[in-house]
Write an enzyme that holds these catalytic residues in place. Sequence first.
Site, mmCIF file in Angstrom:
data_model
loop_
_atom_site.group_PDB
_atom_site.id
_atom_site.type_symbol
_atom_site.label_atom_id
_atom_site.label_comp_id
_atom_site.label_asym_id
_atom_site.label_seq_id
_atom_site.Cartn_x
_atom_site.Cartn_y
_atom_site.Cartn_z
ATOM 1 N N CYS A 2 0.870 -1.169 0.000
ATOM 2 C CA CYS A 2 0.000 0.000 0.000
ATOM 3 C C CYS A 2 0.908 1.220 0.000
ATOM 4 O O CYS A 2 2.112 1.113 0.166
ATOM 5 C CB CYS A 2 -0.862 0.014 1.251
ATOM 6 S SG CYS A 2 -1.794 -1.509 1.451
ATOM 7 N N ARG A 27 1.282 1.729 -5.938
ATOM 8 C CA ARG A 27 1.533 0.770 -4.856
ATOM 9 C C ARG A 27 0.273 0.001 -4.465
ATOM 10 O O ARG A 27 0.343 -0.950 -3.681
ATOM 11 C CB ARG A 27 2.085 1.497 -3.631
ATOM 12 C CG ARG A 27 3.393 2.188 -3.881
ATOM 13 C CD ARG A 27 3.883 2.843 -2.618
ATOM 14 N NE ARG A 27 4.212 1.857 -1.611
ATOM 15 C CZ ARG A 27 5.405 1.312 -1.443
ATOM 16 N NH1 ARG A 27 6.403 1.676 -2.218
ATOM 17 N NH2 ARG A 27 5.608 0.426 -0.509
ATOM 18 N N TRP A 71 -3.723 -1.843 -1.359
ATOM 19 C CA TRP A 71 -3.719 -3.105 -2.108
ATOM 20 C C TRP A 71 -4.136 -4.151 -1.083
ATOM 21 O O TRP A 71 -3.389 -4.452 -0.148
ATOM 22 C CB TRP A 71 -2.325 -3.407 -2.652
ATOM 23 C CG TRP A 71 -2.277 -4.608 -3.531
ATOM 24 C CD1 TRP A 71 -2.524 -4.660 -4.868
ATOM 25 C CD2 TRP A 71 -1.958 -5.947 -3.135
ATOM 26 N NE1 TRP A 71 -2.386 -5.956 -5.324
ATOM 27 C CE2 TRP A 71 -2.038 -6.761 -4.276
ATOM 28 C CE3 TRP A 71 -1.610 -6.542 -1.915
ATOM 29 C CZ2 TRP A 71 -1.785 -8.131 -4.250
ATOM 30 C CZ3 TRP A 71 -1.363 -7.908 -1.879
ATOM 31 C CH2 TRP A 71 -1.450 -8.682 -3.048
ATOM 32 N N ASN A 97 0.982 0.469 6.140
ATOM 33 C CA ASN A 97 1.420 -0.386 5.024
ATOM 34 C C ASN A 97 2.221 -1.522 5.634
ATOM 35 O O ASN A 97 3.185 -1.286 6.363
ATOM 36 C CB ASN A 97 2.300 0.429 4.063
ATOM 37 C CG ASN A 97 2.993 -0.455 3.034
ATOM 38 O OD1 ASN A 97 2.450 -1.480 2.625
ATOM 39 N ND2 ASN A 97 4.183 -0.074 2.632
ATOM 40 N N GLY A 98 1.806 -2.747 5.361
ATOM 41 C CA GLY A 98 2.503 -3.902 5.936
ATOM 42 C C GLY A 98 1.476 -4.922 6.397
ATOM 43 O O GLY A 98 0.315 -4.872 5.982
ATOM 44 N N GLU A 470 10.570 -12.825 -20.066
ATOM 45 C CA GLU A 470 10.168 -11.458 -19.723
ATOM 46 C C GLU A 470 9.104 -10.938 -20.701
ATOM 47 O O GLU A 470 8.156 -10.254 -20.299
ATOM 48 C CB GLU A 470 11.409 -10.554 -19.697
ATOM 49 C CG GLU A 470 11.140 -9.085 -19.442
ATOM 50 C CD GLU A 470 10.449 -8.785 -18.120
ATOM 51 O OE1 GLU A 470 10.299 -9.682 -17.278
ATOM 52 O OE2 GLU A 470 10.019 -7.628 -17.952
ATOM 53 N N LYS A 474 5.525 -9.652 -19.479
ATOM 54 C CA LYS A 474 5.059 -8.298 -19.798
ATOM 55 C C LYS A 474 3.675 -8.359 -20.421
ATOM 56 O O LYS A 474 2.785 -7.627 -20.052
ATOM 57 C CB LYS A 474 6.062 -7.667 -20.772
ATOM 58 C CG LYS A 474 6.453 -6.266 -20.607
ATOM 59 C CD LYS A 474 7.267 -5.859 -19.433
ATOM 60 C CE LYS A 474 6.901 -6.414 -18.110
ATOM 61 N NZ LYS A 474 7.856 -6.246 -17.062
ATOM 62 N N GLU A 477 0.884 -9.593 -17.860
ATOM 63 C CA GLU A 477 0.502 -8.732 -16.739
ATOM 64 C C GLU A 477 -0.293 -7.509 -17.172
ATOM 65 O O GLU A 477 -1.099 -7.009 -16.391
ATOM 66 C CB GLU A 477 1.691 -8.363 -15.849
ATOM 67 C CG GLU A 477 2.646 -7.368 -16.402
ATOM 68 C CD GLU A 477 3.794 -7.061 -15.439
ATOM 69 O OE1 GLU A 477 3.568 -6.914 -14.236
ATOM 70 O OE2 GLU A 477 4.936 -6.930 -15.925
ATOM 71 N N HIS A 493 9.938 -31.165 -25.743
ATOM 72 C CA HIS A 493 9.733 -31.802 -24.431
ATOM 73 C C HIS A 493 8.403 -31.401 -23.812
ATOM 74 O O HIS A 493 8.189 -31.642 -22.635
ATOM 75 C CB HIS A 493 10.898 -31.447 -23.508
ATOM 76 C CG HIS A 493 12.220 -31.853 -24.076
ATOM 77 N ND1 HIS A 493 12.626 -33.159 -24.139
ATOM 78 C CD2 HIS A 493 13.202 -31.122 -24.667
ATOM 79 C CE1 HIS A 493 13.816 -33.233 -24.721
ATOM 80 N NE2 HIS A 493 14.179 -31.998 -25.052
ATOM 81 N N LYS A 592 2.965 -2.165 -7.615
ATOM 82 C CA LYS A 592 4.350 -2.009 -8.066
ATOM 83 C C LYS A 592 5.352 -2.747 -7.191
ATOM 84 O O LYS A 592 6.250 -3.401 -7.682
ATOM 85 C CB LYS A 592 4.686 -0.522 -8.123
ATOM 86 C CG LYS A 592 6.088 -0.211 -8.646
ATOM 87 C CD LYS A 592 6.187 -0.469 -10.120
ATOM 88 C CE LYS A 592 7.561 -0.195 -10.691
ATOM 89 N NZ LYS A 592 7.725 -0.842 -11.999
#
Length: 597
Positions: A2, A27, A71, A97-98, A470, A474, A477, A493, A592
């Site tokens: 957050c 955030r 969040w 936040n936490g 990556e 990208k 997301e 495989h 983020k």
Amino acid sequence: MCGIVGYLGKSEAVPVLFDLLRRLEYRGYDSAGIAILNGSIQTSKAKGRVDNLISITPEIMGCTGIGHTRWATHGEPSSENAHPHCNCEGSIAVVHNGIIENYIELKDKLIASGHKFRSETDSEVLPHLIEEYYDGDLESSVRNALSHVRGSYAIAVVSTDEPDQIVIARKDSPLVIGLGNNEHFVASDVAAILKHTKDVIFMGDGEIGVINGGGVKVTTLGGGSVEKNIETIDWDPESAEKSGYEHFMLKEIFEQPAVIRETLSGRISSDGIDLDAALPNVRRIVILACGTSYHAGLFGRYVIERFARIPVDVEIASEFRYIDPIIDCGDLVIAITQSGETADTLAAIREAGSRGSQKLGVVNMLGSSITRECPCIQTRAGPEIGVAATKSFTSQLAVLLLIAIRLGSERRMITTAEMNDLAAGLRQISGNIQRVLNDAARTRECAKLFAGANQFMFMGRGANYPCALEGALKLKEISYIPAEGFAAGELKHGPLALIYEGIPVVAIATKDAVYEKMLGNIKEVKARGATVIGIANESDTEIERYVDHVLRVPDADPWIAPILSSVVLQLFAYYVAYYRDCEIDKPRNLAKSVTVE
Ligand code: M6R
């Protein structure tokens, strides 16, 4: 995950808090709220974005306040669960936040002694706990309350009894104080306050701060005095603005020529590679990271092993911390993290340190937690606001190349010719990224053709394999299209079973030692009906015979080309998401920096 903010000064707090919250929204963006001191505490909270909060907030006057953008971890996104949370009397408000790990135990005790809870959050125990220990002095009550708390927190607290004061504290969650002209700002990271001031104090773990008209006083939670340095952040405030771009992500992609120039600036000379931290001589290197930074770590393995001949293991930080890792003083652990706050990465490097290993960070955010854990090399990408990492990734790749060259030359494993080639390639890289960006319209057209796809595959070999991972991350997301990245040699495989008529496969096929093999893999997927988008060098005249669409990157050293291909993949993901009308800078369910486990 957050963002918390605070303001104390001569201006009206509400517009300042809204500005800070907007800048911290990356955030978390499930809900938001503010609390203003003006005789009483007036709060305003809303589910959803900061803009929702702004639209429902009535006029609230007052020059001291705190705010939060959330969040959700404990309790669904709703206005009841939005912060700030208050005590029973409504005289104390807290943003947090936490995660309070022992909140159930604390909540049960507080309920038993008569406290009434209004939300499902862990955070709400804090105002009630402070109320429980309230002794007429907010600072000592917060200190007392926190001594009963287990978990991580960055908090800001206001009380009607001490109207011109904000008390803040941190443990394992970031917190910074901005020093303005007779005004103070509080935020979870510096990017939020850059517009207001560049002079900051980074709060350390286990510290509590009191901000009032007299200034800032910081002590330890145990009551010991702390001398804090005022640091001046040399980031341009404009770097945290959109500057005319539709999205931060696009702006950050286009910043890469300048960013990489800055990453390399002053670090390459005829005397060798100059980095901010010493590189110890070790038997083995272990790279720890999450997400995009983990993909950079995989690239790091290829280049360090190739040029320095040191064995490298790359571990997902959240796995490493729980596998009872075999590690000792003969190892160097490198934690790669854009934010410097990723909980798993921090815990993993602490775990490695406790087993005696040497530690190094590769970090972007100035003053972040990792900079207090170990010597760090800065990637110098500047504030990255888009949730999808872009410029931070390519700057990590550049730093890892520098580390590889430096270790290789110290160990005499890299030849002078190789060093000169790489140094020359790195000197040209900004110009080459610019050429990729100049061709963005072609990437955009190609992305438009595939915006309706419902699945993607990305494949690469060697140093292009991490880029394939990556590229897939990208895309998924920000566009929510399922995408799988894999090493092209693995096709037979398993992944080949996923190929069907028309599935788009992005094949990174720049010229390197395994180029011919890559062409073979392209043929395999084509034979089964895939539509292939090839990423190839400008001078490659052969590729068009193999693929359906080509996106070009300038010819470059094969160890540098992945940086260029990554920029193409970022643009491709951006435009696919753009044509799908996705919330590019704030993808669903993500934030983020992941400061909780
Ligand atoms: O701040 P960090 O580099 O430690 O973050 C690690 C991941 O959370 C991050 O790279 C994430 O995967 C990005 N959103 C990807 O774009």
